[in-house]
Motif scaffolding. Structure first.
Motif, short mmCIF file in Angstrom:
data_model
loop_
_atom_site.label_atom_id
_atom_site.label_comp_id
_atom_site.label_asym_id
_atom_site.label_seq_id
_atom_site.Cartn_x
_atom_site.Cartn_y
_atom_site.Cartn_z
N THR A 43 30.17 -45.34 -78.39
CA THR A 43 28.77 -45.61 -78.70
C THR A 43 27.88 -45.10 -77.59
O THR A 43 28.14 -45.37 -76.40
N SER A 44 26.84 -44.35 -77.95
CA SER A 44 25.82 -43.94 -77.01
C SER A 44 24.46 -44.31 -77.58
O SER A 44 24.26 -44.31 -78.80
N ALA A 45 23.52 -44.64 -76.68
CA ALA A 45 22.16 -44.98 -77.11
C ALA A 45 21.17 -44.60 -76.03
O ALA A 45 21.48 -44.63 -74.83
N PHE A 46 19.98 -44.24 -76.46
CA PHE A 46 18.87 -44.01 -75.54
C PHE A 46 17.67 -44.78 -76.06
O PHE A 46 17.32 -44.69 -77.24
N VAL A 47 17.03 -45.56 -75.18
CA VAL A 47 15.84 -46.33 -75.55
C VAL A 47 14.74 -46.05 -74.54
O VAL A 47 14.99 -46.03 -73.32
N TYR A 48 13.54 -45.83 -75.05
CA TYR A 48 12.37 -45.62 -74.19
C TYR A 48 11.32 -46.68 -74.52
O TYR A 48 10.97 -46.87 -75.69
N GLY A 49 10.86 -47.39 -73.48
CA GLY A 49 9.83 -48.41 -73.64
C GLY A 49 8.59 -48.07 -72.85
O GLY A 49 8.69 -47.56 -71.73
N TRP A 50 7.42 -48.36 -73.42
CA TRP A 50 6.17 -47.99 -72.76
C TRP A 50 5.10 -49.06 -73.01
O TRP A 50 5.31 -50.01 -73.75
N ASP A 51 3.94 -48.86 -72.37
CA ASP A 51 2.78 -49.72 -72.57
C ASP A 51 3.03 -51.15 -72.10
O ASP A 51 2.50 -52.11 -72.68
N ILE A 52 3.83 -51.33 -71.03
CA ILE A 52 4.15 -52.67 -70.52
C ILE A 52 3.01 -53.16 -69.63
O ILE A 52 2.66 -52.51 -68.64
N ASP A 53 2.44 -54.29 -69.97
CA ASP A 53 1.37 -54.87 -69.15
C ASP A 53 1.97 -55.50 -67.89
O ASP A 53 2.78 -56.43 -67.99
N VAL A 54 1.58 -55.01 -66.73
CA VAL A 54 2.03 -55.57 -65.47
C VAL A 54 0.86 -56.32 -64.83
O VAL A 54 -0.21 -55.74 -64.62
N ASP A 110 -1.27 -52.38 -64.27
CA ASP A 110 -0.54 -51.16 -64.59
C ASP A 110 -0.01 -51.22 -66.02
O ASP A 110 0.22 -52.30 -66.57
N GLN A 111 0.16 -50.04 -66.62
CA GLN A 111 0.86 -49.89 -67.90
C GLN A 111 2.18 -49.19 -67.58
O GLN A 111 2.22 -47.98 -67.33
N ALA A 112 3.26 -49.95 -67.52
CA ALA A 112 4.53 -49.44 -67.03
C ALA A 112 5.42 -48.91 -68.17
O ALA A 112 5.12 -49.09 -69.36
N GLU A 113 6.53 -48.30 -67.76
CA GLU A 113 7.52 -47.82 -68.73
C GLU A 113 8.92 -48.10 -68.19
O GLU A 113 9.13 -48.35 -67.01
N GLU A 114 9.91 -48.03 -69.10
CA GLU A 114 11.32 -48.13 -68.73
C GLU A 114 12.13 -47.34 -69.74
O GLU A 114 11.71 -47.13 -70.88
N HIS A 115 13.30 -46.89 -69.31
CA HIS A 115 14.19 -46.19 -70.24
C HIS A 115 15.63 -46.46 -69.83
O HIS A 115 15.94 -46.70 -68.67
N GLU A 116 16.51 -46.43 -70.84
CA GLU A 116 17.92 -46.72 -70.62
C GLU A 116 18.80 -45.75 -71.41
O GLU A 116 18.54 -45.47 -72.58
#
Length: 436
Positions: A348-359, A370-376
Motif C-alpha cells: 500500500t502506498s498513499a500520498f496526502v496533501y493538507g493545506w489552509d491550516i489556521d495557526v 499563518d495558513q500552514a500546510e502538511e504532506h505525507e
C-alpha cells in the motif's frame, strides 16, 4: 439532554426486543464450555520516529507481548450467562532509552518498564439476540474507539449492550467508567468519570449501509458520528465504493486543551468530514479522498478519555490531517500479489496533501498568524501466512514521511498534541495461537 438520550436508547432497544424478525442467537447456544474460545497473540513491535522539526527528540521503542483472550460461551436457557478474560503480559527489548508513542509504560524518572502486565475480566448475559457485557473490553465504537495500533490495546471498563433483534439493524449503548491507554499501568490512568455512548447501524441492502454513533464524556465533550457507504459493480469485473463520513464535536470547559483558537474551552467546536471513492479490480485497489475541517478548532481526540483511535476518516495515516480549518486530498493505491504466486502479500502506498491550516498566535489564541500546510508519503508492505502451522501470522513493515510548516510544528509541540515533521518506521510481527 443526557436523560433524553438515555430514554431514546432505552425505547429503541425495547422496540427491538419486541420486534424479533429472525432466529434467536441464544436459542442456538451450545453451552458455557462448548462455545468457548481461547487465543494468544504473540506480538513483537518496533516503532521509531526520527523527528525533523528541530523541536522534539527522536523516539524509539521495541517490545514483546502476549495478548490473551479467553471467552466462554453462553449457558443454555432463555437467559444465557458467560464470562471472559482479556489482558497482556509484555517485556521491553533492549534499553529503550527514548521510548514513547504509547508503546511502553515509563517510571516517574522516564525510564522504561522492564516488564509489565495488564488486563481484566468481564461477565456477559444474552437474551434472544441482545447481549450485555460488563467489565474490561476493547471498544470498536467510532466515537470512543480503543487504540489497537500499538504493542497492546487500549482498554475500557464498563457496560456495553448490543441488540440485533431486527434483521439488518444493530443498536448499541452503554457506559464506560475507566480508560487505560496502551502504555498505562493503572486501569483508570486517564481519569475517566463516565462516557455514555449510543448508536445504530443499518444495512439497507447488499449495496448500501449507514450508521450513526454518539458519545457524551462527562465534563469533557459530546461527539456525533455518521457514515454512509454505497458499493456497486462496474464493467470489467470491477466495483466502486463511495463513502461519506463526518464527526461533530463540542467540548466543555473541563476538556483537555488542544489546538483551539479561542480562549474559552467551552466554545470549542469542530466538524470534520470526508468523502472517498474506491475502485477495486482483481489485485488493484485505488482510493481518492477529500477531507475538510470546520469550526474554531481542529479535530482533537484521545486526550479526554475518548479513544486514541476515534478518527475513522479517509485521510488518516501517521497524520490525521485534522488541523484547524484544514483541507486535504489523498490518493491511495493497494496491490495484492496473489497473481504472482504470493497470496497474502500486499503493498500500500498513499500520498496526502493538507493545506489552509489556521495557526494561532501562542499568546493570543484568537489571532491567526499563518495558513500552514502538511504532506505525507505513506508506504506499507504486509505479508500474512495463508496456511500451515503459522496460518494468519503476519509481518508488517510501514514507513511514513511527514512534513509540515514550521509554524504548524511549533503549534503542535506547544500544545503537546502532534507528531511534527517526522520519518517513522513501524515493524510488527503478529503470531496468533488458538488455544481452544
Amino acid at each position: 439532554m443526557l436523560q433524553s438520550k438515555k430514554l431514546t436508547l432505552a425505547v429503541l432497544i425495547n422496540a427491538a426486543l419486541v420486534s424479533t424478525a429472525f432466529a434467536s442467537e441464544q436459542s442456538e447456544s451450545k453451552g458455557f464450555v462448548e462455545d468457548a474460545n481461547g487465543s494468544v497473540l504473540f506480538r513483537t513491535g518496533y516503532l521509531n520516529r526520527d523527528k525533523k522539526d528541530g523541536l522534539t527528540n527522536d523516539t524509539s521503542s521495541a517490545a514483546q507481548t502476549a495478548i490473551i483472550n479467553l471467552d466462554s460461551g453462553f449457558t443454555k436457557g432463555i437467559v444465557g450467562f458467560g464470562a471472559g478474560i482479556i489482558g497482556d503480559a509484555s517485556f521491553k527489548l533492549g534499553e529503550n532509552k527514548n521510548t514513547g508513542n504509547q508503546m511502553i509504560p515509563v517510571h516517574n524518572d522516564g525510564s522504561a518498564y522492564d516488564h509489565w502486565a495488564r488486563g481484566g475480566a468481564y461477565v456477559k448475559a444474552r437474551v434472544s439476540n441482545t447481549t450485555a457485557k460488563y467489565g474490561t473490553q476493547v471498544s470498536e465504537i467510532p466515537v470512543i474507539a480503543s487504540n489497537t495500533a500499538r504493542l497492546t490495546p487500549e482498554y475500557y471498563t464498563g457496560l456495553y449492550i448490543e441488540s440485533n433483534e431486527i434483521k439488518d439493524l444493530t443498536l448499541i449503548g452503554g457506559k464506560f467508567t475507566k480508560n487505560q491507554w496502551s502504555n498505562d499501568i493503572s486501569s483508570d490512568q486517564q481519569g475517566l468519570d463516565s462516557a455514555i455512548f449510543w448508536g445504530a447501524k443499518y444495512k439497507f441492502n447488499d449495496q448500501v449501509n449507514a450508521s450513526y454513533y454518539g458519545v457524551d464524556v462527562k465534563d469533557k465533550l459530546e461527539r456525533h458520528y455518521a457514515n454512509a457507504n454505497y458499493n456497486f459493480a462496474v464493467p470489467n469485473d470491477a466495483n466502486v465504493t463511495l463513502d461519506a463520513v463526518a464527526y461533530n464535536t463540542q467540548w466543555e470547559a473541563g476538556a483537555a486543551t488542544g489546538s483551539h483558537t479561542t480562549d474559552n474551552l467551552a466554545d470549542r467546536e469542530n466538524t470534520i468530514w470526508g468523502v472517498s471513492a474506491t475502485y477495486n479490480k482483481d489485485a488493484h485497489n485505488v482510493m481518492l479522498a477529500y477531507q475538510d475541517n470546520a469550526g474554531n478548532t481542529g479535530y482533537d481526540y484521545a486526550y479526554n478519555a475518548d479513544g486514541l483511535q476515534s478518527i475513522y476518516v479517509p485521510n488518516s495515516y501517521l497524520s490525521d490531517f485534522n488541523g484547524n480549518d484544514e483541507k486535504s486530498v489523498g490518493l491511495q493505491y493497494n496491490y495484492n500479489f496473489k497473481n504472482h504466486g504470493l497470496p497474502g502479500l500486499n503493498w500500500t502506498s498513499a500520498f496526502v496533501y493538507g493545506w489552509d491550516i489556521d495557526v494561532a498566535d501562542r499568546n493570543n489564541r484568537t489571532e491567526i498568524i499563518d495558513q500552514a500546510e502538511e504532506h505525507e508519503f505513506f508506504n506499507q508492505v504486509k505479508y500474512t501466512v495463508q496456511s500451515g502451522a503459522f496460518k494468519d501470522a503476519s509481518l508488517r513493515l510501514r514507513y511514513s514521511y511527514l512534513r509540515s510548516s514550521s509554524s504548524y510544528n511549533n503549534q503542535k509541540v506547544n500544545n503537546s498534541e502532534g507528531i511534527g515533521s517526522t520519518n517513522e518506521w513501524r515493524i510488527w510481527l503478529d503470531i496468533p495461537v488458538k488455544l481452544f
